[in-house]
Design an enzyme around this catalytic site. Sequence first.
Site, PDB file in Angstrom:
ATOM      1  N   GLY A 149       4.182  -6.810   5.973  1.00  0.00           N
ATOM      2  CA  GLY A 149       3.528  -6.740   7.274  1.00  0.00           C
ATOM      3  C   GLY A 149       2.595  -5.550   7.308  1.00  0.00           C
ATOM      4  O   GLY A 149       2.752  -4.606   6.518  1.00  0.00           O
ATOM      5  N   CYS A 151       7.632   1.603   4.633  1.00  0.00           N
ATOM      6  CA  CYS A 151       6.366   1.482   5.360  1.00  0.00           C
ATOM      7  C   CYS A 151       5.217   1.849   4.425  1.00  0.00           C
ATOM      8  O   CYS A 151       5.315   2.828   3.679  1.00  0.00           O
ATOM      9  CB  CYS A 151       6.388   2.410   6.570  1.00  0.00           C
ATOM     10  SG  CYS A 151       4.881   2.356   7.551  1.00  0.00           S
ATOM     11  N   LEU A 152       4.135   1.076   4.492  1.00  0.00           N
ATOM     12  CA  LEU A 152       2.968   1.348   3.643  1.00  0.00           C
ATOM     13  C   LEU A 152       2.407   2.745   3.914  1.00  0.00           C
ATOM     14  O   LEU A 152       1.808   3.358   3.037  1.00  0.00           O
ATOM     15  CB  LEU A 152       1.853   0.314   3.903  1.00  0.00           C
ATOM     16  CG  LEU A 152       2.199  -1.176   3.831  1.00  0.00           C
ATOM     17  CD1 LEU A 152       0.952  -2.014   4.015  1.00  0.00           C
ATOM     18  CD2 LEU A 152       2.881  -1.503   2.535  1.00  0.00           C
ATOM     19  N   HIS A 160       4.109   0.174  15.413  1.00  0.00           N
ATOM     20  CA  HIS A 160       2.896   0.866  14.936  1.00  0.00           C
ATOM     21  C   HIS A 160       1.825   0.896  16.031  1.00  0.00           C
ATOM     22  O   HIS A 160       1.049   1.859  16.115  1.00  0.00           O
ATOM     23  CB  HIS A 160       2.315   0.145  13.714  1.00  0.00           C
ATOM     24  CG  HIS A 160       2.875   0.603  12.402  1.00  0.00           C
ATOM     25  ND1 HIS A 160       2.751   1.897  11.944  1.00  0.00           N
ATOM     26  CD2 HIS A 160       3.555  -0.064  11.430  1.00  0.00           C
ATOM     27  CE1 HIS A 160       3.336   2.001  10.753  1.00  0.00           C
ATOM     28  NE2 HIS A 160       3.832   0.830  10.420  1.00  0.00           N
ATOM     29  N   GLN A 177      -2.832   1.132  10.671  1.00  0.00           N
ATOM     30  CA  GLN A 177      -2.579   1.578   9.295  1.00  0.00           C
ATOM     31  C   GLN A 177      -3.833   1.552   8.429  1.00  0.00           C
ATOM     32  O   GLN A 177      -3.864   2.171   7.365  1.00  0.00           O
ATOM     33  CB  GLN A 177      -1.493   0.709   8.645  1.00  0.00           C
ATOM     34  CG  GLN A 177      -0.118   0.904   9.284  1.00  0.00           C
ATOM     35  CD  GLN A 177       0.931   0.099   8.553  1.00  0.00           C
ATOM     36  OE1 GLN A 177       1.116  -1.074   8.820  1.00  0.00           O
ATOM     37  NE2 GLN A 177       1.607   0.723   7.620  1.00  0.00           N
ATOM     38  N   HIS A 215       8.829  -3.749  13.623  1.00  0.00           N
ATOM     39  CA  HIS A 215       8.266  -2.612  12.870  1.00  0.00           C
ATOM     40  C   HIS A 215       6.753  -2.528  13.105  1.00  0.00           C
ATOM     41  O   HIS A 215       6.211  -1.442  13.371  1.00  0.00           O
ATOM     42  CB  HIS A 215       8.590  -2.803  11.381  1.00  0.00           C
ATOM     43  CG  HIS A 215       8.035  -1.743  10.484  1.00  0.00           C
ATOM     44  ND1 HIS A 215       8.830  -0.883   9.757  1.00  0.00           N
ATOM     45  CD2 HIS A 215       6.743  -1.411  10.172  1.00  0.00           C
ATOM     46  CE1 HIS A 215       8.051  -0.066   9.061  1.00  0.00           C
ATOM     47  NE2 HIS A 215       6.788  -0.367   9.285  1.00  0.00           N
ATOM     48  N   GLU A 216       6.071  -3.688  13.029  1.00  0.00           N
ATOM     49  CA  GLU A 216       4.603  -3.687  13.165  1.00  0.00           C
ATOM     50  C   GLU A 216       4.172  -3.426  14.612  1.00  0.00           C
ATOM     51  O   GLU A 216       3.184  -2.716  14.850  1.00  0.00           O
ATOM     52  CB  GLU A 216       4.012  -5.015  12.658  1.00  0.00           C
ATOM     53  CG  GLU A 216       4.332  -5.357  11.207  1.00  0.00           C
ATOM     54  CD  GLU A 216       4.066  -4.239  10.215  1.00  0.00           C
ATOM     55  OE1 GLU A 216       3.216  -3.377  10.477  1.00  0.00           O
ATOM     56  OE2 GLU A 216       4.735  -4.226   9.154  1.00  0.00           O
TER      57      GLU A 216
HETATM   58 ZN    ZN Z   1       4.934   0.439   8.717  1.00  0.00          ZN
END
Ligand code: ZN
Length: 202
Positions: A89, A136-137, A182, A94, A178-179
């Site tokens: 995701g 997380c990225l 953000h 991000q 999670h997304e």
């Molecule tokens: Zn993340």
Amino acid sequence: MKPGLILSLIALIFIISCQSKRLTSIEKRLINAGPADSAMYVLSVFNTEDSLVLRKISDPVNQPDNKHLKLLVQRMLITVTHPEVGGVGIAAPQVGINRRIILVQRFDKQDEPFETYFNPVILSPSTETVTRDEGCLSIPGCRGPVERPDVIEIKYTQPEGNEVIETVQGFTARIFQHEIDHLDGVLYTDLLKADSLLRKLE
Ligand code: ZN
């Protein structure tokens, strides 16, 4: 005050509020900095400037069919599916765009496609929770356990402009949460329990 003047003021406020939601020239430049098949730079919490963007509350999207947003979604998909990233995701902040857009891999659907959601909102989370490791990225090399509701009812706008309400559960529901976090500047590390540890990956 004359009724005509009041109407003009209301129209002016409406125009200003609509314009404030339009993409800025900086955002357009970032989105258009590469072709549709090119990955975007992923912001990291370990970089101070990036962190400020990651911590902002993102603005809603009012024109999902905008050509710049289409390009953004294409590039976000290339970014999250890049072999060196391998995410499940991604949220627009991000990649430096503070807009309420997320891509989620639908593990609950056949062929597990990535889908795009505009202005997603969690309507009702279940009281039943599950604790599972997340990464997380934007926090590369780390993982930690996060407790989240197992089932959520969500509302979102599809890229075609349709508004949908659906119930999602399990790992896919976790990715949505999670997304969506953000979009409000929340990272999973904010949700770690006091007695749990953020682990560095080897
Ligand atoms: Zn993340």
